[in-house]
Design a protein around this motif. Structure first.
Motif, short mmCIF file in Angstrom:
data_model
loop_
_atom_site.label_atom_id
_atom_site.label_comp_id
_atom_site.label_asym_id
_atom_site.label_seq_id
_atom_site.Cartn_x
_atom_site.Cartn_y
_atom_site.Cartn_z
N ASP A 5 13.64 9.95 -7.52
CA ASP A 5 14.20 8.78 -6.82
C ASP A 5 14.47 9.17 -5.37
O ASP A 5 14.82 10.32 -5.09
CB ASP A 5 15.53 8.36 -7.44
CG ASP A 5 15.37 7.81 -8.85
OD1 ASP A 5 14.22 7.62 -9.29
OD2 ASP A 5 16.40 7.58 -9.51
N GLY A 6 14.38 8.22 -4.48
CA GLY A 6 14.71 8.50 -3.09
C GLY A 6 14.23 7.38 -2.20
O GLY A 6 13.39 6.57 -2.61
N ALA A 7 14.77 7.31 -0.99
CA ALA A 7 14.34 6.30 -0.02
C ALA A 7 14.10 6.97 1.33
O ALA A 7 14.77 7.95 1.67
CB ALA A 7 15.41 5.22 0.13
N VAL A 8 13.14 6.45 2.06
CA VAL A 8 12.82 6.98 3.39
C VAL A 8 12.66 5.80 4.35
O VAL A 8 12.05 4.79 3.99
CB VAL A 8 11.50 7.79 3.40
CG1 VAL A 8 11.33 8.51 4.72
CG2 VAL A 8 11.43 8.77 2.23
N VAL A 9 13.22 5.94 5.55
CA VAL A 9 13.01 4.94 6.60
C VAL A 9 12.53 5.66 7.85
O VAL A 9 13.04 6.73 8.20
CB VAL A 9 14.30 4.15 6.90
CG1 VAL A 9 14.12 3.26 8.14
CG2 VAL A 9 14.69 3.29 5.70
N VAL A 10 11.51 5.12 8.49
CA VAL A 10 10.95 5.70 9.71
C VAL A 10 11.01 4.62 10.79
O VAL A 10 10.66 3.47 10.54
CB VAL A 10 9.50 6.15 9.47
CG1 VAL A 10 8.86 6.64 10.76
CG2 VAL A 10 9.44 7.24 8.40
N VAL A 11 11.45 5.00 11.99
CA VAL A 11 11.50 4.06 13.11
C VAL A 11 10.42 4.44 14.12
O VAL A 11 10.33 5.62 14.51
CB VAL A 11 12.89 4.05 13.79
CG1 VAL A 11 12.93 3.03 14.93
CG2 VAL A 11 13.98 3.75 12.78
N LEU A 12 9.63 3.47 14.53
CA LEU A 12 8.58 3.71 15.53
C LEU A 12 8.87 2.88 16.78
O LEU A 12 9.50 1.83 16.69
CB LEU A 12 7.20 3.30 14.98
CG LEU A 12 6.64 4.12 13.82
CD1 LEU A 12 7.05 3.52 12.50
CD2 LEU A 12 5.12 4.20 13.90
N ALA A 13 8.37 3.37 17.91
CA ALA A 13 8.59 2.63 19.16
C ALA A 13 7.41 2.79 20.09
O ALA A 13 6.65 3.76 20.01
CB ALA A 13 9.86 3.12 19.84
N ASN A 18 0.86 -1.18 0.00
CA ASN A 18 0.00 0.00 0.00
C ASN A 18 0.90 1.23 0.00
O ASN A 18 2.02 1.16 -0.49
CB ASN A 18 -0.92 0.02 1.24
CG ASN A 18 -1.79 -1.21 1.36
OD1 ASN A 18 -1.36 -2.23 1.89
ND2 ASN A 18 -2.98 -1.16 0.84
N GLU A 19 0.43 2.32 0.58
CA GLU A 19 1.22 3.54 0.63
C GLU A 19 2.08 3.52 1.91
O GLU A 19 1.78 2.79 2.85
CB GLU A 19 0.27 4.74 0.63
CG GLU A 19 0.76 5.94 -0.16
CD GLU A 19 1.80 6.76 0.59
OE1 GLU A 19 2.62 7.45 -0.06
OE2 GLU A 19 1.80 6.71 1.83
N GLY A 20 3.11 4.34 1.93
CA GLY A 20 4.00 4.39 3.09
C GLY A 20 3.28 4.60 4.41
O GLY A 20 3.63 4.00 5.42
N LEU A 21 2.25 5.44 4.40
CA LEU A 21 1.53 5.70 5.66
C LEU A 21 0.75 4.46 6.12
O LEU A 21 0.54 4.28 7.32
CB LEU A 21 0.59 6.90 5.54
CG LEU A 21 1.25 8.28 5.35
CD1 LEU A 21 0.19 9.38 5.46
CD2 LEU A 21 2.37 8.54 6.35
N HIS A 22 0.32 3.62 5.18
CA HIS A 22 -0.29 2.34 5.58
C HIS A 22 0.77 1.48 6.28
O HIS A 22 0.46 0.73 7.20
CB HIS A 22 -0.81 1.56 4.37
CG HIS A 22 -1.98 2.20 3.67
ND1 HIS A 22 -1.82 3.10 2.66
CD2 HIS A 22 -3.31 2.05 3.83
CE1 HIS A 22 -3.02 3.48 2.22
NE2 HIS A 22 -3.94 2.86 2.91
N GLY A 23 2.01 1.59 5.82
CA GLY A 23 3.11 0.87 6.46
C GLY A 23 3.32 1.37 7.88
O GLY A 23 3.54 0.58 8.81
N VAL A 24 3.22 2.69 8.07
CA VAL A 24 3.35 3.27 9.41
C VAL A 24 2.21 2.77 10.30
O VAL A 24 2.42 2.40 11.46
CB VAL A 24 3.36 4.81 9.32
CG1 VAL A 24 3.18 5.44 10.69
CG2 VAL A 24 4.65 5.29 8.66
#
Lengths: 388, 390
Positions: A208-216, A83-89
């Motif tokens: 082009d580009g990459a984004v990584v988000v860390v959640l806790a 899905n979209e990145g926010l669905h991943g979040v």
């Protein structure tokens, strides 16, 4: 309901071309930055890795095969969310809320410069029986929708052109932006027709580009280096996938997603100090602002003249570039920078709450919303927790 | 953590080429699951979809296309995806929707329509390999699994006859499954005489390609109580994905399945799986994979699975029935739907509703598992019949 925080962000600058790096190298770079920001060791601290990707954009089937190594996720819990990145979040947040996962990483990227015929890929998303045989350019769908939206609302073509001018100008202050420009609304209106009324300059450029988000989890977030930004609310929804069955005017998916997110957060969109919302096409920013309850299309021009909190201070997709399903994560990273006060020249003073929204693009009706607050914003009002 | 219940299940017939579109297959399975639970779509708050490579259908963002058939119109909807492991992974995907407290109900759907891929779905798998190091060699799945099968048999000195027993058992079990594509009575000799595809893999060692869909209804205990006295609980979920560089691993043992199983067992508080698990639905796209996976699932020691099979332990009336459904070999293997079929089988067996397929040991705890990617991912779900969580 357990609280979840965003504790780390990492990204590569967005660029129209990136022939010097592979997608794996881009993912690695974004991941290292995010882990460093959060102060986590991926091989021991991260309990779940979520890649957000679509096979056809990658040119590889079952793309999750190629995700683990460069994220530090080999022989660990890794999955793909298509899905979209926010669905991943949202997925990462749900996993954390179960208590089974304490820290999760979400990754998405675009290497669209290596896709030989991106419009052909987009065409493959059309209904194979009813729509694909017509063999039309996918941006036609946006042109039709824009026409209907302008006809049904009090938004003007000039408002759409101003979105382009404003977002590309905002991009001048953003070192991550691929398409910053000083450009006037009349130049936008004078640009080539794409699919009338849509102008070529009203379509965000590919990057082009990459984004990584860390959640806790709240408990773990407090012990980490990265300044936490709290995830107050999240929502996501689909409308109909069928072109023939939609109303072509309102962004109902955004409205539904917003309702879910604000029920969870306990406050409405208007409480936010900044908005990072989807502007894949210029008119979409106005349409989404209306669906999210930020402002009506008729009030939009007043709103962006300084009478409301800023919309897309990052420059949005028009100013920064569109990075496929990583677009929502990029907007989220921008919002996190704003709430931490680290957004440099584009910093909005006193930003304590942010609303981030994404859309998966033509021909989908899939949207997601995330509501964030800074660490010093104080406790969120008591929300109902969730849809449940 | 909220305990998650299953209260309904539905499955289409698995066939080589369905006339229905993917949307229609999804609708049929979802409708059956809702009917079996006594629910309407209005009772569903979220949808978790699983479907494997878009290359099968040639449909980009396939889950978006499937969304309305899957009941996701104006609902929160996500698609999870771990190749062949997707189906059982959906058990985890649906689980976190409910266990997190975000939703009280979740419709879980696995759909696959492989027949759209001409001339044969195996062609889609040509695009799963590393585009620099592997794709130029033109490998396919049968090819690499032949390497793995060979390694497994060589390491433990396993005879082909013993592996073939799995094929005989699962094809036979499938005779009792109303959705089965390939239920049949065959002998070890039939398997050994079938066409060699990539030695040691022969025709009857492999599951067929299939179209189909399967669905489940997940909910909280409070919701479950309104609909049934007999819910089944999702007490453990686990998943692990190993490195992309499969050529760097010893293929004789699926470490990633072990790790995924241990994750699920820890959550389900299972410390002695051999004693505490009453039957299993390990993933069996190839007959040797059932054996390989029984070992990964810690249901027996390394190299012991063929012995248990030979001794009849894994038959429906044995101590540890495996694939009582008929498995992927017999029921069919529409990738993402296969795993959900295995979850459905746990639901029916644990409720005593499996009819002629019912295992004889009055089961309380079961495990299902799937596998995929480049011999790389393990996904595991543990379910229990009523009673308190240990």
């Amino acid at each position: 309901m357990p609280r979840v925080a965003i504790v780390g962000i990492g990204r590569t600058p967005l660029r129209p071309l990136s022939s010097e790096t592979s997608y794996k190298e881009m993912m690695f770079e974004a991941a290292v930055r995010a882990y460093e920001d959060a102060g986590v060791e991926p091989r021991k601290d991260i309990g779940s890795f979520i890649g957000v990707s679509e096979d056809f954009w990658e040119g590889t089937s079952i793309f999750d095969e190629y995700v683990p190594d460069q994220l530090g996720g080999a022989l660990r819990p890794v999955c793909t969310i298509g899905n979209e990145g926010l669905h991943g979040v949202a997925t990462a947040a749900m996993q954390i809320m179960t208590g089974q996962v304490k820290i999760a990483a979400v990754e998405s990227h675009s290497k669209i410069s290596e896709v030989a015929r991106p419009l052909k890929v987009m065409q493959l998303a059309f209904d194979p029986i009813l729509n694909r045989p017509l063999d039309f350019n996918p941006h036609v769908v946006a042109g039709i929708e824009m026409a209907r939206f302008l006809g049904d609302s009090k938004a003007l073509r000039n408002d759409c052109a101003r979105v382009v001018a404003q977002n590309r100008a905002a991009g001048l202050d953003n070192p991550y932006a691929a398409y910053p420009a000083a450009i006037r609304a009349d130049e936008v209106l004078g640009s080539q027709d794409a699919f009338s009324p849509l102008k070529e300059l009203e379509i965000s450029g590919p990057a082009d580009g990459a984004v990584v988000v860390v959640l806790a989890s709240e408990e773990r977030a407090k012990g980490l280096r990265g300044e936490p930004v709290w995830l107050d609310g999240m929502g996501w929804a689909n409308d109909t996938p069928t072109l023939e069955a939609r109303d072509w005017s309102s962004a109902r998916y955004a409205k539904l997603a917003m309702a879910q997110a604000s029920k969870m957060a306990g406050y409405p969109a208007k409480k936010a100090d900044i908005f990072e919302i989807d502007d894949t096409y210029a008119y979409k920013e106005i349409q989404h602002a209306a669906a999210l309850g930020i402002c009506k299309p008729a009030d939009f021009r007043r709103f962006i003249d300084g009478n409301g909190p800023p919309i897309n201070p990052s420059g949005g997709s028009l100013g920064c570039g569109h990075i496929l399903d990583a677009t929502g994560l990029f907007k989220l990273a921008e919002a996190v920078e704003q709430l931490r006060g680290t957004a440099g020249r584009r910093q909005v003073k006193g930003a304590r709450r942010a609303l981030v929204q994404s859309w998966r693009g033509v021909p989908t009706t899939s949207g997601a919303v995330v509501m964030l607050s800074s660490n010093d914003a104080g406790p969120a009002p008591a929300g109902k927790g969730a849809i449940a | 953590m909220r305990r998650v219940c299953v209260i309904g299940a539905g499955i289409t017939k698995f066939v080589r080429r369905a006339k229905e579109t993917g949307k229609e297959l999804s609708f049929e399975a979802a409708r059956m699951a809702l009917d079996s639970a006594g629910m309407e779509l209005a009772d569903i708050q979220s949808v978790a979809e699983g479907t494997a490579p878009d290359a099968f259908d040639g449909l980009h963002m396939k889950a978006e296309y499937l969304s309305d058939g899957s009941g996701a119109f104006c609902r929160p909807y996500t698609r999870s995806y771990v190749g062949g492991g997707t189906g059982v992974f959906l058990g985890a995907h649906g689980w976190w929707h409910v266990a997190s407290g975000m939703f009280d109900t979740c419709l879980v759907i696995g759909e696959e329509k492989m027949s759209s891929c001409f001339p044969h779905p195996q062609g889609a798998f040509l695009t799963i390999f590393d585009n620099f190091t592997e794709r130029p060699l033109g490998p396919n799945l049968v090819w690499i699994f032949a390497l793995e099968m060979n390694r497994y048999m060589t390491r433990h000195n396993i005879k082909k006859e013993d592996v073939a027993l799995v094929s005989v058992k699962n094809h036979g079990n499938a005779l009792d499954h109303p959705s089965a594509q390939l239920g049949m009575k065959i002998t070890v000799d039939d398997v050994l005489r079938s066409e060699v595809l990539a030695y040691p893999v022969q025709r009857l060692d492999i599951s067929p390609t299939s179209d189909g869909a399967a669905a489940l209804i997940f909910c909280t205990e409070d919701v479950a109580r309104k609909y049934t006295d007999d819910p089944v609980f999702v007490d453990g979920v686990g998943w692990h994905l190993d490195t992309s560089y499969w050529t760097d691993r010893d293929l004789y043992y699926p470490k990633y399945v072990e790790k995924a199983a241990k994750m699920a067992y820890k959550m389900a508080r299972i410390d002695n799986p051999r004693k505490q698990i009453d039957f299993a639905e390990p993933y069996d796209p190839f007959d040797y994979k059932e054996l390989h996976h029984m070992e990964g699932l810690q249901l027996c020691g390394k190299g012991e699975a063929p012995v248990l099979t030979r001794e009849g332990v894994t038959q429906r009336d044995g101590d540890l029935p495996t694939c009582p459904s008929g498995g992927a070999l017999g029921v069919g293997n529409p990738i993402a739907a296969t795993g959900v079929m295995k979850l459905c089988e746990m639901f029916w067996q644990l409720r005593g509703e499996a009819g002629k397929r019912q295992v004889k040991n009055d089961p309380n705890t079961a495990v299902a598992q799937a596998w995929g990617d480049l011999m790389q991912v393990g996904t595991v779900v543990v379910m229990r019949r009523g009673g308190a969580r240990p």
